[in-house]
Design an enzyme around this catalytic site. Structure first.
Site: not given
Length: 288
Positions: A46, A117, A150
């Site tokens: 990330e 995200k 994540c």
């Protein structure tokens, strides 16, 4: 013969905050090393081009880039073409006035797509806009690729919506941090979560984490590659060293071996009379 054999790599590395040019050069060197070991699909952490711990929105904006016009994506596109690779990598994205914690999906022929995200963690909410593309799944010559970043992995809906679109492998650029209550004698909670998601959705998962401490924030490493059974086929990696995990997988197993016995198949057995087929996601552009 494996119908859909693919050699995948999860690259665990330590970006240096703000040193984008050096970070990108390092990612390409690691991509070259993975390709020399036979990798066809490479996953990077990330925000691996900029680092993670921003201290102001201005700082984040100054480091953010457009996709695909920015120098980072351009460099990765060039490397993917030269190395005949598919690449999924985390990047700080600028789109007009908005900033996103994003991942690019790149193939030998150029940009395939992007993921933004959806579930922001901690101070990310101060700098980034939550993702607005849903959970797109991309058809590639290797197979059907989906992405999470994540904290998205903590939401079962994220994996399920990708699985319902036919995803065979989920690529997860991540920056895992220590979790309160973690038993030091057990695998990381993040590992358990992606293993469970792989098992309960019959998906392969490549989770590429970073290592090191950045502006006082430690990261836990422990990248891994997980089969559709939920069991790791490479890793977990160490907690503090740069590493490249390599595994040959057969993406056909995500479909062929989805039946657990004569009666049960996890996606087919969903009680769609009890809950909505698409979990209320039909309005999202990422739903196909």
């Amino acid at each position: 013969m494996k119908e859909a054999a693919v050699t995948v790599a999860g690259i665990q590395m330590e970006p240096v905050f703000g040193e984008t040019e050096k970070n990108v050069a390092r990612t390409i060197a690691l991509m070259e090393e993975a390709a020399s070991k036979g990798a066809e699909l490479v996953v990077l952490p990330e925000l691996c081009n900029t680092g993670y711990v921003f201290q102001s929105r201005k700082e984040a904006r100054d480091l953010a880039e457009e996709i695909p016009a920015g120098p980072t994506t351009s460099a990765w596109i060039g490397a993917a073409k030269r190395l005949n690779l598919h690449v999924v990598a985390g990047i700080t994205e600028k789109d007009g006035v908005k900033l996103y914690n994003s991942a690019v999906v790149i193939g030998p022929d150029g940009l395939i797509g992007r993921y933004r995200k959806v579930h922001l963690w901690g101070d990310e909410a101060l700098y980034f806009t939550p993702g607005d593309l849903g959970f797109p799944v991309y058809d590639t010559p290797l197979g059907r690729i989906g992405c999470h970043i994540c904290y998205d992995c903590w939401f079962p809906e994220s994996f399920r919506l990708a699985a319902l679109q036919g995803a065979e492998i989920m690529c997860v650029p991540t920056n895992w941090v220590p979790i309160p209550g973690q038993d030091p004698n057990r695998e990381a909670m993040a590992n358990i979560i992606v293993m469970g998601a792989a098992h309960s959705n019959s998906l392969f998962v490549v989770a590429a984490d970073r290592v090191g401490t950045e502006r006082g924030q430690p990261f836990i490493g422990q990248s891994l590659i997980v089969a559709q059974t939920g069991w790791p086929v490479a890793g977990p990696a160490s907690a503090d060293k740069e590493e490249i995990l390599i595994a040959e997988i057969n993406l056909a197993d995500a479909r062929r071996k989805r039946n657990w016995n004569d009666f049960n198949q996890v996606l087919r057995d969903r009680r769609r009379d009890v809950y909505d087929e698409m979990l209320g996601s039909a309005h999202l552009p990422g739903w196909h």
